[in-house]
Design an enzyme around this catalytic site. Structure first.
Site, PDB file in Angstrom:
ATOM      1  N   ASP A  15      -9.805   8.936   5.037  1.00 44.60           N
ATOM      2  CA  ASP A  15      -9.560   7.892   4.032  1.00 44.60           C
ATOM      3  C   ASP A  15      -8.103   7.423   4.048  1.00 44.60           C
ATOM      4  OD1 ASP A  15     -10.436   6.263   1.885  1.00 44.60           O
ATOM      5  OD2 ASP A  15      -9.519   7.632   0.437  1.00 44.60           O
ATOM      6  N   LYS A  32     -11.619  -0.285   7.547  1.00 46.76           N
ATOM      7  CA  LYS A  32     -11.509   1.109   7.955  1.00 46.76           C
ATOM      8  C   LYS A  32     -12.621   1.935   7.309  1.00 46.76           C
ATOM      9  CE  LYS A  32      -8.825   3.033   4.227  1.00 46.76           C
ATOM     10  NZ  LYS A  32      -9.782   3.854   3.639  1.00 46.76           N
ATOM     11  N   HIS A  51      -3.586   4.798   6.742  1.00 42.51           N
ATOM     12  CA  HIS A  51      -2.370   4.445   5.998  1.00 42.51           C
ATOM     13  C   HIS A  51      -1.166   5.295   6.441  1.00 42.51           C
ATOM     14  CE1 HIS A  51      -5.304   2.282   3.847  1.00 42.51           C
ATOM     15  NE2 HIS A  51      -5.527   3.116   2.863  1.00 42.51           N
TER      16      HIS A  51
HETATM   17  C1  BG6 Z   1      -7.929   3.046   0.177  1.00 38.37           C
HETATM   18  C2  BG6 Z   1      -8.642   4.342   0.019  1.00 38.37           C
HETATM   19  O1  BG6 Z   1      -7.870   2.685   1.534  1.00 38.37           O
HETATM   20  O2  BG6 Z   1      -6.608   3.172  -0.302  1.00 38.37           O
HETATM   21  C3  BG6 Z   1      -8.635   4.773  -1.439  1.00 38.37           C
HETATM   22  O3  BG6 Z   1      -9.986   4.222   0.459  1.00 38.37           O
HETATM   23  C4  BG6 Z   1      -7.233   4.780  -1.980  1.00 38.37           C
HETATM   24  O4  BG6 Z   1      -9.213   6.062  -1.594  1.00 38.37           O
HETATM   25  C5  BG6 Z   1      -6.533   3.473  -1.672  1.00 38.37           C
HETATM   26  O5  BG6 Z   1      -7.304   4.977  -3.381  1.00 38.37           O
HETATM   27  C6  BG6 Z   1      -5.061   3.528  -2.041  1.00 38.37           C
HETATM   28  O6  BG6 Z   1      -4.514   2.256  -1.913  1.00 38.37           O
HETATM   29  P1  BG6 Z   1      -3.252   1.803  -2.740  1.00 38.37           P
HETATM   30  O7  BG6 Z   1      -2.957   0.433  -2.277  1.00 38.37           O
HETATM   31  O8  BG6 Z   1      -3.639   1.904  -4.181  1.00 38.37           O
HETATM   32  O9  BG6 Z   1      -2.174   2.800  -2.393  1.00 38.37           O
END
Ligand code: BG6
Length: 492
Positions: A238, A151, A243
């Site tokens: 991001d 992504k 997500h």
């Molecule tokens: C990533 C982002 O996709 O996900 C980051 O680019 C972020 O900025 C991260 O910190 C968070 O992932 P997780 O698994 O720590 O919640």
């Protein structure tokens, strides 16, 4: 030791000198190798612009995995490296040569998985170069060629559609694995189990019983050394477009007919399609854009976003977004969905809260029930993954006073099985050809449809940017947005 699940294959990583490769992909591979999932001939070809020899690359990858087992150093001894530009036919001619060599060493069948861990601006070039070199199809019957694309996939609706055009000119959709590491998290998948392996939640999972839904993806960290990247991305690209939208789709979707890639992805797309597009005129009432200023993060003084390395001193990039979504379908009409995400918030936490309606008539009287809240179901995705059901109970004693208490399920306490972390699970699935936890082209398009009006709104220099001190739960404007609806954010 498990029987290797994956046939002899090569993982070709573009962007092999980068952070993602050493921090996420190598530890994931080391784990898969150590647990015997990959065939003993499994190999990696790293490709990047940084000058390195095969040996430099091998050493770098060997040391990328802390406390790695013996199996990892012997695996890295087979790794290869190509220094090259992504638009140069020489790079791909060399890649073809190496893949052919590996194919011979693997007894004639060499499956290929390409991983785009390079900057997103290089994705179109990579696809076209692979196509031009004829590296998009298996060399032997029964073999596979697949591509994992990181992504963000595109920067908005139009660029994602353009990228899709380029990708589909070279790869068939069944070869394309758009990755979102959130879908690899056990607890994100557990949303499906919670909803569709149980009878008791589903009848309540709709507008008749749910008052509102809250989704929080909060991080205590700032942008660290990724300021340059983040200036281009912001929280919308991001976190929100990928997500958040993925978690939301799993919360809102209907029960799939089958738990397979198409069964699940068809329903996720339908759920995203029902999310109402933001209209330009009410964007400011339904969306808050925030950015952290200096403050205290976990007891330490930290700088504001504009003073981070690689960030423009007058940057108006959002490090926080709160929004109120609505969904137009029979299940969710009229139920607001509040989403917030940000960096430099008080803690790292991802959760979904289903807030149920209050009981229709409370016979206890206000004084006896002042500590009673409507029921809620909290799905904690991370950390401390689990589920809490908040409900009212009698406070022991003579008076019939009631208050909210909670029943908690803790994932780690209940299950002792070794799980696979996000990247381990997703790499394994891509090697096994299971697309269930990868994002289909139409899902990406829907997620961009929801996010693009916000991107356009934020591009207007007059769109408000609310500052919040690092270490707090975001700007006051986000609280005010919920107060206008007579609600408040949960303080986890
Ligand atoms: C990533 C982002 O996709 O996900 C980051 O680019 C972020 O900025 C991260 O910190 C968070 O992932 P997780 O698994 O720590 O919640």
């Amino acid at each position: 030791m498990n029987q290797p699940l994956v046939p002899p294959s090569v993982l070709v990583i573009f962007g092999a000198s980068g952070d993602l490769t050493s921090r996420k992909l190598m530890p994931a591979l080391a784990e898969l190798i150590d647990r015997g999932f990959l065939s003993p001939q499994f190999s990696v070809v790293g490709v990047a612009r940084t000058e390195m020899s095969d040996d430099d690359f091998r050493n770098r990858m060997a040391t990328a995995v802390e406390g790695s087992p013996e199996s990892w150093s012997s695996a890295t001894a087979r790794f290869r490296y190509i220094t090259g530009e992504y638009n140069s036919p020489d790079t791909f001619a060399r890649l073809k040569e190496i893949l052919n060599e590996l194919e011979v060493s693997m007894g004639g069948l060499c499956n290929r998985l390409y991983y785009f861990a390079a900057p997103p601006s290089t994705f179109p070039t990579l696809v076209q170069s692979l196509g031009a070199a004829g590296l998009n199809q298996p060399t032997t019957a029964g073999g596979f060629v697949r591509v994992i694309i990181e992504k963000p996939y595109g920067r908005d609706t139009k660029s994602a559609a353009d990228l899709d055009g380029i990708v589909h000119a070279v790869f068939d959709e069944t070869q394309v694995y758009r990755i979102d590491h959130y879908l690899g998290k056990e607890t994100v998948q557990n949303l499906l189990a919670l909803r569709f392996a149980n009878l008791i939640f589903e009848p309540l999972w709709n507008r008749q019983f749910v008052d509102h839904v809250e989704v929080t993806v909060s991080e205590s960290l700032g942008v660290g050394h990724r300021g340059g990247f983040y200036e281009e991305a912001g929280a919308l690209r991001d976190i929100v477009q990928n997500h958040v939208m993925q978690v939301l789709a799993l919360v809102l979707m209907e029960a799939p007919v089958r738990m397979d890639a198409n069964g699940i992805r068809n329903e996720k797309v339908k759920a995203l399609q029902s999310v109402v597009s933001f209209a330009e005129h009410d964007l400011e009432h339904r969306v808050v854009r925030g950015q952290y200023s200096e403050g205290l993060s976990e007891g330490e003084k930290v700088v504001g976003y504009r003073n981070e390395e690689g960030v423009a001193p007058a940057s108006d990039t959002e490090t926080y977004v709160a929004m109120r979504l609505t969904v137009d379908n029979w299940r969710w009409a009229g139920v607001p969905i509040y989403v917030r995400t940000g960096k430099r918030l008080p803690k790292r936490l991802t959760e979904v809260v289903m807030h149920f309606r209050p009981v229709p008539h409370l016979a206890f009287g206000q004084k006896l029930s002042k500590k009673l809240e409507p029921n809620s179901l909290i799905v904690r995705i991370q950390p401390d993954s689990g589920i809490s059901l908040r409900f009212g109970a009698k406070i022991p004693g003579q008076a019939f006073a009631v208050r909210t208490t909670s029943m908690d399920f803790d994932y780690d306490e209940q299950f002792t099985e070794e799980d696979l972390d996000g990247y381990e699970r997703l790499l394994l699935d891509a090697l096994l050809g299971d697309q269930t936890l990868f994002i289909r082209s139409d899902e990406v398009a829907e997620a961009w449809r929801i996010v693009t009006p916000l991107l356009n709104g934020f591009a207007d220099p007059d769109f408000p940017l609310a500052l919040y001190p690092a270490g707090t739960w975001g700007p006051a404007e986000a609280d005010a947005m919920l107060q206008r609806d007579g609600r408040k954010w949960r303080q986890p």
